[in-house]
Design a protein around this motif. Structure first.
Motif, PDB file in Angstrom:
ATOM      1  N   GLU A 213      11.752   6.418   4.017  1.00  0.00           N
ATOM      2  CA  GLU A 213      10.514   6.742   4.736  1.00  0.00           C
ATOM      3  C   GLU A 213       9.278   6.495   3.862  1.00  0.00           C
ATOM      4  O   GLU A 213       8.247   6.031   4.341  1.00  0.00           O
ATOM      5  N   ALA A 214       9.412   6.805   2.545  1.00  0.00           N
ATOM      6  CA  ALA A 214       8.274   6.583   1.636  1.00  0.00           C
ATOM      7  C   ALA A 214       7.953   5.107   1.498  1.00  0.00           C
ATOM      8  O   ALA A 214       6.783   4.702   1.425  1.00  0.00           O
ATOM      9  N   ASP A 215       8.993   4.259   1.451  1.00  0.00           N
ATOM     10  CA  ASP A 215       8.745   2.815   1.360  1.00  0.00           C
ATOM     11  C   ASP A 215       7.985   2.323   2.577  1.00  0.00           C
ATOM     12  O   ASP A 215       7.029   1.522   2.461  1.00  0.00           O
ATOM     13  N   ALA A 216       8.363   2.819   3.735  1.00  0.00           N
ATOM     14  CA  ALA A 216       7.665   2.408   4.940  1.00  0.00           C
ATOM     15  C   ALA A 216       6.221   2.890   4.926  1.00  0.00           C
ATOM     16  O   ALA A 216       5.293   2.160   5.298  1.00  0.00           O
ATOM     17  N   GLN A 217       6.024   4.150   4.437  1.00  0.00           N
ATOM     18  CA  GLN A 217       4.671   4.690   4.364  1.00  0.00           C
ATOM     19  C   GLN A 217       3.811   3.909   3.386  1.00  0.00           C
ATOM     20  O   GLN A 217       2.626   3.668   3.629  1.00  0.00           O
ATOM     21  N   SER A 221       0.362   2.038   4.048  1.00  0.00           N
ATOM     22  CA  SER A 221      -0.845   2.372   3.268  1.00  0.00           C
ATOM     23  C   SER A 221      -1.446   1.140   2.620  1.00  0.00           C
ATOM     24  O   SER A 221      -2.675   0.994   2.533  1.00  0.00           O
ATOM     25  N   ALA A 222      -0.586   0.198   2.153  1.00  0.00           N
ATOM     26  CA  ALA A 222      -1.101  -1.023   1.532  1.00  0.00           C
ATOM     27  C   ALA A 222      -1.886  -1.842   2.524  1.00  0.00           C
ATOM     28  O   ALA A 222      -2.947  -2.414   2.205  1.00  0.00           O
ATOM     29  N   ALA A 223      -1.393  -1.906   3.780  1.00  0.00           N
ATOM     30  CA  ALA A 223      -2.114  -2.665   4.809  1.00  0.00           C
ATOM     31  C   ALA A 223      -3.465  -2.032   5.101  1.00  0.00           C
ATOM     32  O   ALA A 223      -4.496  -2.709   5.204  1.00  0.00           O
ATOM     33  N   GLN A 224      -3.480  -0.661   5.191  1.00  0.00           N
ATOM     34  CA  GLN A 224      -4.748   0.031   5.445  1.00  0.00           C
ATOM     35  C   GLN A 224      -5.722  -0.135   4.274  1.00  0.00           C
ATOM     36  O   GLN A 224      -6.930  -0.273   4.475  1.00  0.00           O
ATOM     37  N   LEU A 225      -5.182  -0.154   3.046  1.00  0.00           N
ATOM     38  CA  LEU A 225      -6.033  -0.327   1.863  1.00  0.00           C
ATOM     39  C   LEU A 225      -6.678  -1.701   1.856  1.00  0.00           C
ATOM     40  O   LEU A 225      -7.855  -1.851   1.488  1.00  0.00           O
ATOM     41  N   SER A 226      -5.932  -2.719   2.263  1.00  0.00           N
ATOM     42  CA  SER A 226      -6.488  -4.067   2.304  1.00  0.00           C
ATOM     43  C   SER A 226      -7.637  -4.142   3.295  1.00  0.00           C
ATOM     44  O   SER A 226      -8.689  -4.740   3.025  1.00  0.00           O
ATOM     45  N   VAL A 227      -7.447  -3.492   4.470  1.00  0.00           N
ATOM     46  CA  VAL A 227      -8.530  -3.484   5.459  1.00  0.00           C
ATOM     47  C   VAL A 227      -9.747  -2.739   4.912  1.00  0.00           C
ATOM     48  O   VAL A 227     -10.899  -3.164   5.076  1.00  0.00           O
TER      49      VAL A 227
END
Length: 453
Positions: A213-217, A221-227
């Motif tokens: 679950e943490a890997d998916a989170q 989070s990485a995608a949101q950080l890029s945005v």
């Protein structure tokens, strides 16, 4: 350390001494001899000392015995003249012991070490026997003391052994009890361990699920950080454009204001120059009188420092100084060092000056009176570097001129009728300024007033 040994050297043979020690000087006697020489050493002049001992002339007896023991022992053995001088000093400090040794009957109550050390220095007839007997006595006493200590130690060890045995028995019983309790505790722990192992297995399974679950989170989070970073870069660009626009507007405002200020200043300079030219053209004299001054009338009498003195105030009441300084155009002249050495003589001169000048600056601001502080500079090799405080004139007397004379000159320089107050407890200064019309007051009066600043 080297052990001094004695033999019949040339110097001893010249004095008629044929006795010599057949073995090294006993250690106890040697230490007592060094202490004796160290004490008598200080009574000799440098020229009376052997060359190798002169460097220790200024040492204390303790340091001399510590650092020059070998050298003193060697000099005492080899230098008959030095030994004779030490013997003379010993005769002065212990006349009864030396007299008894020279008479051949050492006192029975004396310490054998003291007797042996004195005999080694004085070298009377039979001195070798005295030294050797003292050594044997010391060895016998040391052996008896060692035996006694050994007996006490053995008794102590026996007591310790018995206590240890008692403690061991009690400790063994306690350990048996604790071992039984530990066995029961171990059985309980084994049961708990089996239960814990099953819990660990269940926890590991839950941990694997949590890791997934943490890997998916993290991916989300990485995608949101890029945005968010893209949006931050866009906002930074817009902020830079806004700052550039704001700076441009500020620059334009400053330039416009500068032009207006320049025009206003030019207009003001034109008006001032025109007024100055008109004043020169009309040649108007400066106004020294006022219309009210032309009216004939009786003016009230002016108060002088002498009138203040007539009031019911003590000569040490600070209120008296306040009344004097309240007079119009009052001038306070302070004898600097006279005040500081009365109030705080334990301070260095520099700190005395700074403390007094700081108090006078505050007093000048409170009263508005003119203040001059005079210091004696006749003995100064160079001018004192000092920034006078606001409202206080600081003067140092020139070479050949005292501060008292400078104060009298300042009092005489004032016009008659001006209130001049001089602070000094020097009687000559007070009398001199009083003749010039000034009002002398004591230094303690100013110190009390400054304590309220």
């Amino acid at each position: 350390m080297d052990q001094p040994t004695s033999g019949a050297g040339p110097a001893d043979e010249a004095d008629g001494g044929a006795e010599a020690l057949g073995r090294p000087l006993p250690e106890g006697v040697r230490r007592r001899v060094i202490a004796l020489v160290s004490d008598a050493f200080g009574g000799l002049t440098v020229s009376e000392l052997p060359a190798q001992l002169r460097q220790y002339a200024r040492f204390t007896p303790t340091r001399r015995a510590k650092f020059a023991g070998n050298a003193m022992a060697a000099a005492l053995e080899s230098d008959a003249l030095f030994r004779q001088r030490i013997g003379e000093r010993l005769g002065q400090s212990q006349p009864e012991l030396t007299g008894a040794l020279e008479a051949g009957s050492p006192p029975a109550a004396a310490d054998p070490l003291d007797v042996a050390a004195a005999a080694y220095v004085l070298r009377p007839v039979g001195w070798v026997k005295l030294v050797e007997s003292a050594g044997e006595e010391v060895q016998r006493a040391d052996a008896e003391r060692a035996d006694e200590e050994t007996r006490r130690e053995l008794e102590h060890l026996r007591e310790e052994l018995e206590r240890a045995r008692t403690h061991t028995r009690a400790e063994t019983e306690r350990l048996r009890t604790e071992l039984e309790a530990a066995r029961k505790e171990a059985e309980s722990l084994h049961r708990k361990l089996r239960s814990a192992l099953s819990e660990v297995k269940r926890g590991e399974a839950a941990l694997r699920r949590g890791a997934a679950e943490a890997d998916a989170q993290r991916a989300e989070s990485a995608a949101q950080l890029s945005v968010a970073e893209s949006e931050s870069r866009r906002l930074k660009g817009r902020l830079g454009e806004a700052e550039a626009a704001l700076e441009a507007s500020r620059r334009a405002a400053r330039e416009g204001r500068s032009v207006e200020d320049m025009r206003l200043r030019l207009l003001l300079d034109t008006v001032l120059d025109a007024a100055s030219g008109l004043r020169r053209e009309l040649a108007l004299p400066p106004a020294t009188t006022h219309p009210a001054d032309t009216v004939d009338a009786v003016e009230p009498g002016r108060m002088s420092p002498k009138d203040i003195a007539a009031r019911a105030l003590s000569e040490t009441d600070p209120a008296l100084l306040d009344q004097l300084l309240a007079l119009p155009q009052a001038h306070l002249i302070v004898d600097g060092y006279n005040v500081t050495k009365t109030g705080y003589p334990q301070m260095p001169l520099e700190k005395q000056r700074l403390r007094l000048l700081g108090g006078l600056s505050v007093l000048a601001a409170q009263t508005g009176a003119e203040m001059t502080c005079v210091f004696d500079g006749a003995e100064l090799a160079a001018p004192v570097l000092l920034a006078p405080p606001r409202g206080v004139r600081v003067l140092f007397s020139k070479a050949g001129v005292t501060a008292d004379e400078l104060i009298r000159q300042l009092a005489r320089a004032e016009p008659p009728g001006r209130p001049v107050v001089v602070v000094s407890t020097d009687r000559e200064v007070a009398d001199g300024v009083a003749k010039a019309g000034a009002r002398p007051v004591a230094s303690v009066l100013l110190l009390k007033r400054l304590s309220r600043v």
